[in-house]
Enzyme design. Structure first.
Site, mmCIF file in Angstrom:
data_model
loop_
_atom_site.group_PDB
_atom_site.id
_atom_site.type_symbol
_atom_site.label_atom_id
_atom_site.label_comp_id
_atom_site.label_asym_id
_atom_site.label_seq_id
_atom_site.Cartn_x
_atom_site.Cartn_y
_atom_site.Cartn_z
ATOM 1 C CE LYS A 75 -3.147 -2.375 2.963
ATOM 2 N NZ LYS A 75 -3.881 -2.183 3.953
ATOM 3 N N GLY A 76 2.253 0.879 0.257
ATOM 4 C CA GLY A 76 3.116 2.320 0.798
ATOM 5 C C GLY A 76 2.783 3.515 -0.333
ATOM 6 C CD GLU A 133 8.122 -0.404 -2.465
ATOM 7 O OE1 GLU A 133 7.395 -0.233 -2.099
ATOM 8 O OE2 GLU A 133 8.513 -1.055 -2.115
ATOM 9 C CG ASP A 134 6.947 2.282 0.474
ATOM 10 O OD1 ASP A 134 7.576 1.415 -0.345
ATOM 11 O OD2 ASP A 134 6.046 1.224 0.971
ATOM 12 C CG ASP A 137 15.445 -0.935 5.164
ATOM 13 O OD1 ASP A 137 17.012 -1.110 5.732
ATOM 14 O OD2 ASP A 137 14.476 -1.384 6.672
ATOM 15 C CE LYS A 164 14.236 2.632 6.138
ATOM 16 N NZ LYS A 164 13.924 2.177 7.128
ATOM 17 C CG PHE A 183 10.465 2.147 10.275
ATOM 18 C CD1 PHE A 183 10.871 0.599 10.663
ATOM 19 C CD2 PHE A 183 9.258 2.433 10.330
ATOM 20 C CE1 PHE A 183 10.138 0.524 9.187
ATOM 21 C CE2 PHE A 183 8.381 1.200 9.959
ATOM 22 C CZ PHE A 183 8.851 0.546 9.345
ATOM 23 C CB VAL A 184 10.220 7.380 7.213
ATOM 24 C CG1 VAL A 184 12.109 8.003 7.418
ATOM 25 C CG2 VAL A 184 10.736 6.354 6.100
ATOM 26 C CG ASP A 190 2.152 1.225 7.325
ATOM 27 O OD1 ASP A 190 3.256 0.191 6.707
ATOM 28 O OD2 ASP A 190 2.237 0.058 8.194
ATOM 29 N NE ARG A 196 -1.236 2.217 5.329
ATOM 30 C CZ ARG A 196 0.098 1.296 4.626
ATOM 31 N NH1 ARG A 196 1.057 1.926 3.954
ATOM 32 N NH2 ARG A 196 0.412 0.063 4.949
HETATM 33 P P1 IMP Z 1 13.573 -4.256 1.841
HETATM 34 O O1 IMP Z 1 12.580 -5.199 1.684
HETATM 35 O O2 IMP Z 1 13.504 -4.168 3.820
HETATM 36 O O3 IMP Z 1 13.849 -2.809 1.218
HETATM 37 O O4 IMP Z 1 11.578 -3.132 2.584
HETATM 38 C C1 IMP Z 1 10.750 -2.825 1.808
HETATM 39 C C2 IMP Z 1 9.597 -2.590 2.506
HETATM 40 O O5 IMP Z 1 9.469 -2.286 3.701
HETATM 41 C C3 IMP Z 1 8.655 -1.086 1.442
HETATM 42 O O6 IMP Z 1 7.890 -1.966 0.662
HETATM 43 C C4 IMP Z 1 8.467 -1.050 2.533
HETATM 44 O O7 IMP Z 1 6.460 -1.154 3.142
HETATM 45 C C5 IMP Z 1 9.019 -1.667 4.239
HETATM 46 N N1 IMP Z 1 9.772 -0.781 4.587
HETATM 47 C C6 IMP Z 1 10.833 -0.422 4.707
HETATM 48 N N2 IMP Z 1 11.806 0.093 5.465
HETATM 49 C C7 IMP Z 1 10.531 0.920 6.146
HETATM 50 C C8 IMP Z 1 9.850 2.564 6.683
HETATM 51 O O8 IMP Z 1 11.318 2.540 7.334
HETATM 52 N N3 IMP Z 1 9.003 2.861 6.923
HETATM 53 C C9 IMP Z 1 7.977 2.179 6.608
HETATM 54 N N4 IMP Z 1 7.998 1.016 5.991
HETATM 55 C C10 IMP Z 1 9.398 0.663 6.049
#
Ligand code: IMP
Length: 210
Positions: A75-76, A133-134, A137, A164, A183-184, A190, A196
């Site tokens: 949803k982000g 994508e939002d 990480d 990040k 964490f944002v 969210d 959100r």
């Molecule tokens: P990754 O797979 O570790 O890169 O994480 C990506 C997903 O984790 C994103 O699509 C977000 O939904 C969630 N996410 C990662 N970091 C944050 C954050 O700081 N705030 C909110 N959602 C996050």
């Protein structure tokens, strides 16, 4: 485990332009969230300005085509994509189609469980695809999505609002902002389903995070 750094820098960097937004006057977190949110990291004004820049980069990146299918990660990515796609349609030569994909790995925690669930989208075979994508990480989510979509789409590119800066193994074509490893929330992002609807990107207090 998602490690939160204690002494993060407030500096947020816009790639390519090297603009540092830390010099702006620091906006206040809304009163009702004062116990949960640490600070506003990126204001709505900065988001709007950067999205206009991103739309130009995307137009240049898809220079040889006149139509793209935007696949938004729910949803982000919803708020970011809604603004970006409208700017693309208003200001660029690109015609846009819209589709969604859902991918969940966080649940109610601040670190990824490692497993990614995916929900099907419409056929994108042979289309020029922009994955929106939002945030990236660890890069696990994006990598899974890219592997899934790349083989279907024709001309495949990825756009993320926030990076990040630790996921060296994934390739992102368009990045809105590079941010510290905090964490944002806000602007679609969210924590445990909250924040959100905030118009800006905010930092969630680390005492709150599981
Ligand atoms: P990754 O797979 O570790 O890169 O994480 C990506 C997903 O984790 C994103 O699509 C977000 O939904 C969630 N996410 C990662 N970091 C944050 C954050 O700081 N705030 C909110 N959602 C996050």
């Amino acid at each position: 485990m998602h490690k939160i750094v204690d002494d993060f820098s407030k500096t947020v960097v816009v790639p390519e332009q090297g603009i540092r937004l830390a010099s702006e006057p620091e906006p206040k977190v809304r009163e009702k969230y004062i116990n949960e949110l640490d600070r506003v990291l990126i204001t709505k004004g900065c988001l709007d300005a950067r999205i206009k820049g991103l739309a130009k980069e995307i137009e240049q990146g898809f220079a040889d085509v006149d139509e793209i299918t935007c696949v938004v990660v729910l949803k982000g990515g919803m708020f970011f994509a809604a603004d970006l796609i409208r700017v693309l349609d208003e200001r660029s030569k690109l015609r846009t189609r819209l589709d969604f994909i859902r991918c969940s790995s966080y649940g109610d925690r601040s670190y990824s469980s490692g497993s990614v669930q995916m929900y099907q989208l419409d056929a994108i075979d042979g289309k020029n695809v922009l994955l929106i994508e939002d945030i990236v990480d660890t890069g696990g989510t994006l990598k899974t999505l890219q592997n899934y979509l790349r083989e279907k789409g024709k001309n495949f590119k990825t756009c993320v609002l926030l990076d990040k800066g630790i996921a060296s193994s994934v390739k992102v074509d368009f990045i809105g902002f590079r941010i510290p490893r905090v964490f944002v929330g806000g602007y679609g992002l969210d924590y445990a389903g909250m924040y959100r609807g905030l118009p800006e990107i905010v930092v969630i207090k680390k005492e709150l995070l599981k």
